[in-house]
Design an enzyme around this catalytic site. Structure first.
Site, short mmCIF file in Angstrom:
data_model
loop_
_atom_site.label_atom_id
_atom_site.label_comp_id
_atom_site.label_asym_id
_atom_site.label_seq_id
_atom_site.Cartn_x
_atom_site.Cartn_y
_atom_site.Cartn_z
N CYS A 228 0.83 -1.30 0.08
CA CYS A 228 -0.12 0.14 0.17
C CYS A 228 0.71 1.18 0.06
CB CYS A 228 -0.90 0.04 1.23
SG CYS A 228 -2.01 -1.70 1.57
N ALA A 229 1.47 1.73 -1.29
CA ALA A 229 2.68 2.43 -1.02
C ALA A 229 2.28 3.76 -1.18
CB ALA A 229 3.76 2.11 -2.35
N ALA A 230 1.33 4.32 -1.72
CA ALA A 230 1.18 5.79 -2.03
C ALA A 230 0.83 6.35 -0.77
CB ALA A 230 -0.19 6.11 -2.84
N ASP B 293 2.34 -1.63 4.97
CA ASP B 293 1.47 -0.32 5.56
C ASP B 293 0.12 -0.08 5.33
OD1 ASP B 293 2.11 2.01 7.48
OD2 ASP B 293 1.86 3.36 5.38
N CYS C 57 -0.55 4.05 11.24
CA CYS C 57 -0.68 4.98 12.02
C CYS C 57 -1.70 5.17 12.88
CB CYS C 57 -0.47 6.20 11.15
SG CYS C 57 -1.53 6.37 9.63
N GLY D 229 4.40 7.53 -1.13
CA GLY D 229 5.49 7.13 -1.64
C GLY D 229 6.48 7.48 -0.80
N SER D 230 6.48 7.95 0.34
CA SER D 230 7.87 8.50 1.09
C SER D 230 8.65 7.16 1.68
CB SER D 230 7.62 9.15 2.22
OG SER D 230 6.51 8.67 3.00
#
Length: 729
Positions: free
Chosen positions: A180-182, A264, A317, A184-185
């Site tokens: 779940c990459a966006a 994530d 988070c 992208g940091s």
């Protein structure tokens, strides 16, 4: 009133509205303009007081920290050889300039390195974005951050967001999936780690970055593009059913298992209240209850695709155990010993965290508590599931070692709230074992879903099994992959005997080991306008899975077609994006330059050859017209000069020479050689004069209206509002 006047008035109203909207958005992220939102939520306080995730006596401090704005944090791109130069510039120039300043009555504290981040490559400060933008005293620092971010040398990233990639312990040969990459940091960190050895243009490892949201995938592409890596692929799938991929291994097709997976997951985000102020008024426990099932499905899909011996980091988070420990416990229970929680505490010395909890309760949004699944009435079974509760067997619970999970609380190190757990795969998941030794369902059925039992005969399906009318479970019907969003151009690999190669090979004198098969274009028909390169391993993945996955972007641009070049022997000029990928293979068309040459090339639009130093001038005279590499190699004896190599794309004209380098990269390289360029907003409208301090008139910079887009400091907005200043150190 005439039509023209009415239209003009409407246009002005639209502009005013947009400006007001932008001000609201700018203020929203940093507290101002949100006076109507009171940073209180009694249900939130009651819930976390009852769960006791905060140590006794610290809850007030915890809540006070949650109400404070989040400090700004930046991370220096760690894999680039320029990292030390950037760090030196930050510490010796910008940090010294901003410390002890006072803005709007607030004293600016000196930025400090994050104690747990390696090599001082991450820093935090009490500077907010609002102060950075509005204070003339901090304008140079703000412009530095913006341009270095755009050129991929700095990332403005929340501190806790930096933790998961560090815990993956990535090596350059690892195959990595970011589920779940966006935006992208974290993906950027993964790419940096794969490229830890800058002398290796094509590491064996790669990163496949996925996101379910098509639009957010393009944000992900933008982040990844800044790093100019041939080892990143962006794909667009639902993470809970991301397809299994295949690759050729010694002449046969094998399943691709990943060495490292970052999971994530989407979450309720109550750890982000310091920056996402809306969470204060919107928070309820129902968010966690609704997301729990999705989080388990994504995590299960991740561990299915993890190689035995591999590591998966699960993170949110959110501070809520329903999204955190409950998901990990469900994974461990279903794995039947295939997964193990790793003790990551020694990996980040200096990081303060709370160990995972082993006892928690479930609360409905109406405030009703349940301590055990047996207490939940049937009417609630669609909303509350057994996996939301801790295991009831004390021995099983102890063996899970949930205390190895890590929960970061905001008041301990002035960060956001975060949860992270490191899982190591010891054996295949039970439903993936060839002998079919387990019939446990991989995923617990949740609201709106069909219950299922595992089916060993379908060793790799993330989908729940279909319940037929006679209550007999069978495999689900084959799904047609949904391809949504924009239709992407194809990825077409060139063959070794493609007719475009001979001229390129001869013109640049490419070394015999140049991997021609790794070159691709984005069209089947017509002239090839851009040429890209990917690593051998990503080529393998692309060729074997084109029908199975939706690829949004991959490859780094290395050549662009230039029709003027044909008369000089090659129709393709070098692209700055791929210069560090190509340079190890280029043996001709190289001019070695010094620091003064770098200054000339990046501050003058189209300097005559004679403006170069004698050595570079003589080299240039021996070359014919066309694309060139301008290479600076560090002198270990000259410690005032940059101590890292610099490669620039250029063009050797008839009597002149120029660098083809994007604006923000120009600013980056100029800073490295002691030249700082910035916009002075106090100047008069349309005043584009340039001032040079501590330099000679020979260094004066001309602004060509014809080619102003490539001048490093020229900017259309700046031309409207102010003048530009060059400082030569």
């Amino acid at each position: 009133m005439g039509r023209k006047n009415r239209n003009r008035q409407r246009a002005q109203q639209n502009r005013d509205g947009r400006a007001e909207g932008k001000r609201s958005r700018d203020d929203a992220g940093w507290g101002a303009g949100y006076a109507e939102i009171i940073k209180e939520n009694k249900l939130f306080e009651h819930y976390y007081t009852e769960l006791k995730i905060v140590p006794e006596g610290e809850f007030e401090e915890f809540m006070e920290a949650m109400r404070e704005p989040l400090p700004a944090t930046i991370r220096i791109t760690g894999y680039k050889s320029h990292a030390k130069e950037i760090l030196h510039t930050l510490k010796e120039k910008y940090f010294k300039e901003v410390q002890d300043l006072e803005v709007d009555g607030q004293k600016i504290e000196a930025p400090q390195p994050l104690s747990w981040y390696p090599d001082e490559l991450a820093w935090h400060t009490n500077l907010s974005r609002k102060i950075l933008r509005k204070s003339p005293l901090l304008e140079k620092f703000h412009q530095f951050l913006v341009s270095e971010t755009e050129s991929g040398n700095i990332s403005r990233q929340e501190a806790v967001s930096m933790i998961p990639p560090l815990l993956l312990k990535i090596e350059p040969q690892h195959k990595i999936l970011d589920m779940c990459a966006a935006p992208g940091s974290k993906t950027a960190q993964l790419i940096e780690m794969v490229h830890s050895d800058m002398d290796v243009p094509f590491p064996e490892g790669f990163v496949i970055a996925n996101d379910v949201d098509n639009k957010r995938c393009y944000l992900l592409v933008h982040q990844a593009k800044r790093l100019n890596s041939p080892c990143i692929m962006v794909v667009n799938h639902d993470a809970s059913s991301i397809p299994r991929l295949y690759f050729d291994q010694d002449g046969k097709k094998d399943i691709l298992f990943y060495d490292r997976i970052l999971c994530d997951v989407p979450c309720s985000g109550d750890g982000t209240m310091r920056k996402n102020i809306d969470v204060w008024k919107k928070w309820t426990t129902s968010n966690s209850l609704q997301l729990h099932g999705l989080q388990i499905r994504i995590a299960v899909r991740g561990v299915e695709q993890l190689a035995v011996g591999g590591r998966m980091v699960y993170s949110t988070c959110s501070l809520n155990p329903i999204e955190d420990e409950a998901v990990i416990a469900a994974l461990l229970e279903k794995s039947e010993g295939a997964l193990e929680l790793a003790d990551a505490s020694p990996d980040l010395p200096g990081l303060k965290y709370m160990p995972g909890i082993t006892s928690w309760k479930v609360m409905t949004k109406e405030g009703q508590w349940y301590s055990d699944w047996s207490e939940v009435p049937t009417s609630r079974h669609t909303q509350i599931r057994p996996t939301m509760f801790p295991p009831t067997d004390p021995e099983k619970l102890a063996n899970m070692k949930l205390e190895r999970c890590m929960r970061i609380l905001p008041h301990h190190q002035n960060t956001g709230g975060f949860f992270v757990a490191v899982l190591v795969k010891k054996a295949p998941m039970p439903w993936n074992r060839p002998d079919g030794s387990s019939a446990d369902a991989p995923v617990e059925a949740v609201e709106g879903e069909t219950p299922a039992e595992g089916n060993p005969s379908v060793p790799d399906t993330p989908d729940l099994l279909e319940v037929k009318k006679d209550n007999v479970c069978g495999p689900p019907p084959p799904k047609k992959m949904k391809l949504f969003g924009f239709k992407e151009d194809p990825f077409v690999f060139l063959t070794e005997d493609d007719p475009i190669f001979p001229s390129i090979q001869a013109f640049y004198d490419l070394s015999p080991d140049f991997p021609k098969l790794n070159v691709l274009t984005r069209t089947h028909e017509g002239k090839k306008r851009q040429l890209y390169m990917v690593s051998k391993e990503l080529r393998n993945v692309l060729l074997n899975n084109s029908e199975r996955m939706k690829v949004i972007n991959t490859g780094v641009k290395v050549w662009s077609r230039n029709t003027d070049g044909e008369q000089f022997g090659c129709a393709f000029r070098l692209a700055q994006e791929g210069i560090y990928t190509l340079c190890p293979y280029i043996r001709a068309r190289i001019i070695n330059i010094c620091v003064e040459d770098v200054k000339v090339l990046l501050t003058q639009e189209n300097p005559f050859l004679r403006k170069l130093g004698d050595d570079a001038h003589n080299q240039a005279k021996k070359l014919g017209m066309g694309s060139i590499v301008l290479r600076y190699l560090p002198d270990p004896k000259d410690l005032d000069a940059p101590q890292c190599p610099i490669d620039l794309c250029g063009w050797r004209g008839k009597t002149s020479i120029r660098a083809f380098v994007p604006r923000n990269e120009r600013l980056h390289y100029l800073r490295m050689v002691g030249v700082e360029v910035f916009h002075d907003k106090q100047g008069k409208r349309n005043d584009c004069s340039t001032e040079i301090q501590e330099g000679s008139t020979e260094d004066a910079v001309g602004l060509s209206q014809e080619h102003h887009s490539s001048v490093p400091f020229y900017d259309a907005a700046a031309a409207e509002t102010g003048h530009l200043e060059v400082l030569v150190g």
